[in-house]
Design a protein around this motif. Structure first.
Motif, PDB file in Angstrom:
ATOM      1  N   VAL A  70       0.837  -1.205   0.000  1.00 36.50           N
ATOM      2  CA  VAL A  70       0.000   0.000   0.000  1.00 36.50           C
ATOM      3  C   VAL A  70       0.871   1.254   0.000  1.00 36.50           C
ATOM      4  N   TYR A  71       1.942   1.225   0.779  1.00 33.62           N
ATOM      5  CA  TYR A  71       2.818   2.388   0.874  1.00 33.62           C
ATOM      6  C   TYR A  71       3.894   2.377  -0.212  1.00 33.62           C
ATOM      7  N   SER A  72       4.470   1.216  -0.484  1.00 34.13           N
ATOM      8  CA  SER A  72       5.517   1.156  -1.502  1.00 34.13           C
ATOM      9  C   SER A  72       4.973   1.504  -2.877  1.00 34.13           C
ATOM     10  N   SER A  73       3.677   1.247  -3.119  1.00 30.86           N
ATOM     11  CA  SER A  73       3.112   1.511  -4.439  1.00 30.86           C
ATOM     12  C   SER A  73       2.915   2.996  -4.718  1.00 30.86           C
ATOM     13  N   PHE A  74       2.780   3.842  -3.690  1.00 27.16           N
ATOM     14  CA  PHE A  74       2.773   5.280  -3.985  1.00 27.16           C
ATOM     15  C   PHE A  74       4.163   5.888  -3.828  1.00 27.16           C
ATOM     16  N   LEU A  75       5.045   5.196  -3.078  1.00 31.49           N
ATOM     17  CA  LEU A  75       6.424   5.672  -2.996  1.00 31.49           C
ATOM     18  C   LEU A  75       7.141   5.527  -4.337  1.00 31.49           C
ATOM     19  N   LYS A  76       6.825   4.473  -5.077  1.00 29.32           N
ATOM     20  CA  LYS A  76       7.521   4.225  -6.344  1.00 29.32           C
ATOM     21  C   LYS A  76       7.348   5.376  -7.332  1.00 29.32           C
ATOM     22  N   PRO A  77       6.105   5.820  -7.654  1.00 35.23           N
ATOM     23  CA  PRO A  77       5.985   6.973  -8.568  1.00 35.23           C
ATOM     24  C   PRO A  77       6.514   8.267  -7.960  1.00 35.23           C
ATOM     25  N   PHE A  78       6.421   8.394  -6.633  1.00 36.53           N
ATOM     26  CA  PHE A  78       6.942   9.597  -5.981  1.00 36.53           C
ATOM     27  C   PHE A  78       8.453   9.698  -6.149  1.00 36.53           C
ATOM     28  N   THR A  79       9.162   8.627  -5.791  1.00 34.44           N
ATOM     29  CA  THR A  79      10.628   8.666  -5.883  1.00 34.44           C
ATOM     30  C   THR A  79      11.096   8.746  -7.327  1.00 34.44           C
ATOM     31  N   ALA A  80      10.356   8.115  -8.246  1.00 30.20           N
ATOM     32  CA  ALA A  80      10.735   8.171  -9.660  1.00 30.20           C
ATOM     33  C   ALA A  80      10.656   9.601 -10.186  1.00 30.20           C
ATOM     34  N   ARG A  81       9.579  10.296  -9.849  1.00 28.46           N
ATOM     35  CA  ARG A  81       9.421  11.685 -10.317  1.00 28.46           C
ATOM     36  C   ARG A  81      10.481  12.581  -9.691  1.00 28.46           C
ATOM     37  N   MET A  82      10.778  12.364  -8.421  1.00 27.63           N
ATOM     38  CA  MET A  82      11.784  13.179  -7.753  1.00 27.63           C
ATOM     39  C   MET A  82      13.178  12.891  -8.304  1.00 27.63           C
ATOM     40  N   ARG A  83      13.434  11.634  -8.633  1.00 21.12           N
ATOM     41  CA  ARG A  83      14.732  11.276  -9.207  1.00 21.12           C
ATOM     42  C   ARG A  83      14.929  11.959 -10.557  1.00 21.12           C
ATOM     43  N   GLU A  84      13.875  12.024 -11.348  1.00 14.51           N
ATOM     44  CA  GLU A  84      13.946  12.718 -12.632  1.00 14.51           C
ATOM     45  C   GLU A  84      14.312  14.190 -12.447  1.00 14.51           C
ATOM     46  N   ALA A  85      13.863  14.760 -11.349  1.00 14.71           N
ATOM     47  CA  ALA A  85      14.139  16.176 -11.073  1.00 14.71           C
ATOM     48  C   ALA A  85      15.469  16.379 -10.363  1.00 14.71           C
ATOM     49  N   GLY A  86      16.210  15.307 -10.128  1.00 19.19           N
ATOM     50  CA  GLY A  86      17.539  15.433  -9.530  1.00 19.19           C
ATOM     51  C   GLY A  86      17.576  15.271  -8.024  1.00 19.19           C
ATOM     52  N   TYR A  87      16.524  14.689  -7.443  1.00 17.58           N
ATOM     53  CA  TYR A  87      16.470  14.500  -5.991  1.00 17.58           C
ATOM     54  C   TYR A  87      16.501  13.015  -5.644  1.00 17.58           C
ATOM     55  N   GLN A  88      17.153  12.683  -4.543  1.00 16.64           N
ATOM     56  CA  GLN A  88      17.143  11.334  -4.019  1.00 16.64           C
ATOM     57  C   GLN A  88      16.340  11.321  -2.713  1.00 16.64           C
ATOM     58  N   THR A  89      15.714  10.173  -2.425  1.00 10.44           N
ATOM     59  CA  THR A  89      14.809  10.087  -1.287  1.00 10.44           C
ATOM     60  C   THR A  89      15.338   9.147  -0.214  1.00 10.44           C
ATOM     61  N   MET A  90      15.451   9.654   1.009  1.00  8.73           N
ATOM     62  CA  MET A  90      15.770   8.829   2.176  1.00  8.73           C
ATOM     63  C   MET A  90      14.463   8.257   2.725  1.00  8.73           C
ATOM     64  N   LEU A  91      14.406   6.935   2.931  1.00 10.63           N
ATOM     65  CA  LEU A  91      13.190   6.286   3.395  1.00 10.63           C
ATOM     66  C   LEU A  91      13.304   5.921   4.876  1.00 10.63           C
ATOM     67  N   PHE A  92      12.245   6.231   5.628  1.00 14.43           N
ATOM     68  CA  PHE A  92      12.193   5.924   7.056  1.00 14.43           C
ATOM     69  C   PHE A  92      10.912   5.140   7.342  1.00 14.43           C
ATOM     70  N   GLU A  93      10.964   4.239   8.314  1.00 16.28           N
ATOM     71  CA  GLU A  93       9.820   3.403   8.682  1.00 16.28           C
ATOM     72  C   GLU A  93       9.412   3.702  10.119  1.00 16.28           C
ATOM     73  N   SER A  94       8.163   4.162  10.303  1.00 20.88           N
ATOM     74  CA  SER A  94       7.710   4.580  11.632  1.00 20.88           C
ATOM     75  C   SER A  94       6.998   3.483  12.400  1.00 20.88           C
ATOM     76  N   GLY A  95       6.513   2.443  11.696  1.00 19.93           N
ATOM     77  CA  GLY A  95       5.820   1.360  12.387  1.00 19.93           C
ATOM     78  C   GLY A  95       4.504   1.762  13.036  1.00 19.93           C
ATOM     79  N   PHE A  96       3.775   2.719  12.458  1.00 23.95           N
ATOM     80  CA  PHE A  96       2.468   3.170  12.960  1.00 23.95           C
ATOM     81  C   PHE A  96       2.558   3.841  14.332  1.00 23.95           C
ATOM     82  N   SER A  97       3.762   4.238  14.751  1.00 24.08           N
ATOM     83  CA  SER A  97       3.940   4.861  16.058  1.00 24.08           C
ATOM     84  C   SER A  97       4.159   6.358  15.890  1.00 24.08           C
ATOM     85  N   LEU A  98       3.319   7.160  16.561  1.00 21.52           N
ATOM     86  CA  LEU A  98       3.495   8.619  16.495  1.00 21.52           C
ATOM     87  C   LEU A  98       4.791   9.042  17.165  1.00 21.52           C
ATOM     88  N   GLN A  99       5.185   8.327  18.217  1.00 21.74           N
ATOM     89  CA  GLN A  99       6.435   8.662  18.903  1.00 21.74           C
ATOM     90  C   GLN A  99       7.638   8.375  18.003  1.00 21.74           C
TER      91      GLN A  99
END
Length: 324
Positions: A70-99
């Motif tokens: 569910v999350y990786s499927s919207f991250l893929k087009p997001f990171t692809a578009r940003m990569r085209e514009a010259g940006y790289q994306t750092m990925l973090f995993e929160s585990g559903f925790s607000l803290q």
């Protein structure tokens, strides 16, 4: 860079232009420089470049689970578009925790990314305060915020659940159950589903709240628990397709007719939903568009252009298949 310039027979500023504005150089000059780069293994110092330009060309994206499609499927087009514009994306995993999200936001801000992508619109007050004071463009996705931090691309979880309830009522079902993963958005959908049944004069659904995130095993166990509690006919609304898949596996094992005795609806319309037997009815979210719109708005904000509209509702739909 001085070594590259000497090997290529050009000046050092020309080498700099080759990395920053290659379109300004003659093709043969650029080729000589790139040959020298390959010969030496030179890699530009991005830290120095970011200090000089006040741009890191880095983004931070925080999602609950990197392994969840569910999350990786919207991250893929997001990171692809940003990569085209010259940006790289750092990925973090929160585990559903607000803290944990709060801690990761602090960690990301310390690295001064040019933009931040957050999943959902519910954050701790400390997290919101950090983000607003950092003056870094922020895009919240997968939910619709009434008071977004900056940019927002998502859909109404409450309305999607109401729509699901009305669909199942329209199919003639009178008894219902809801299986929800340990997720704030899933609980909101559960409550909206229940309220819709109550408004229609129907009894509230049986509830199974899972102790952790969605899995096939949790779906199997939840369906077994429903059967043992006496729920042997009606419609089950699952907070994800993964849970619904588990329900269908357990129903087949116990020879429970779907949709004759039990109707099943998932959420997310993942790729496998149309391929399993029987094919799964699900709430569809256009995750491709979600990622693309988030990238478009965030790029506009980073580059000083107008990001409009700042709040985008991508909507949802019911994909009717054999299980309901």
């Amino acid at each position: 860079m001085a070594t590259i310039a000497q090997l290529a027979g050009v000046t050092q500023p020309t080498v700099s232009r080759a990395f920053n504005h290659p379109e300004m150089l003659q093709p043969e000059t650029l080729e000589r420089i790139m040959q020298a780069v390959n010969q030496t293994g030179y890699v530009p110092n991005m830290v120095a470049r970011s200090l000089a330009s006040s741009r890191t060309r880095l983004l931070a994206a925080i999602v609950p689970m990197l392994s969840n499609v569910v999350y990786s499927s919207f991250l893929k087009p997001f990171t692809a578009r940003m990569r085209e514009a010259g940006y790289q994306t750092m990925l973090f995993e929160s585990g559903f925790s607000l803290q944990e999200e709060e801690r990761l936001v602090e960690m990301a801000i310390a690295r001064r990314p040019d933009g931040i992508l957050l999943t959902g619109a519910t954050h701790s007050e400390t997290c919101r305060r950090h983000l607003r004071s950092a003056a870094i463009p922020v895009a919240e996705v997968w939910d619709l915020a009434d008071d977004p931090i900056d940019l927002c691309v998502g859909f109404s979880h409450d309305e999607s659940a109401r729509h699901a309830a009305r669909y199942l009522i329209g199919k003639g079902h009178c008894r219902f159950a809801v299986i929800s993963a340990n997720d704030e958005r899933a609980y909101r959908r559960r409550e909206a589903f229940s309220q819709t049944l109550a408004a229609a004069g129907l009894e509230l659904p049986r509830r199974v709240d899972l102790p952790s995130s969605a899995s096939i095993g949790q779906g199997k166990a939840a369906f077994g628990a429903l059967l043992e509690s006496g729920f042997d006919q009606g419609a089950i609304f699952c907070s994800s397709d993964i849970i619904a898949h588990g329900v269908l596996i357990e129903a087949a094992r116990r020879a429970v007719d779907v949709p004759g005795r039990i109707a099943v609806m998932g959420f997310g319309d993942q790729d496998f939903a149309a391929e399993i037997m029987p094919p799964l009815t699900s709430v569809q979210i256009d995750r491709q568009r979600l990622g693309e719109e988030a990238a478009r708005l965030l790029l506009a904000r980073i580059e000083g252009r107008e990001a409009t509209p700042a709040r985008i509702d991508i909507g949802f739909g019911i994909i009717a298949r054999d299980t309901a």
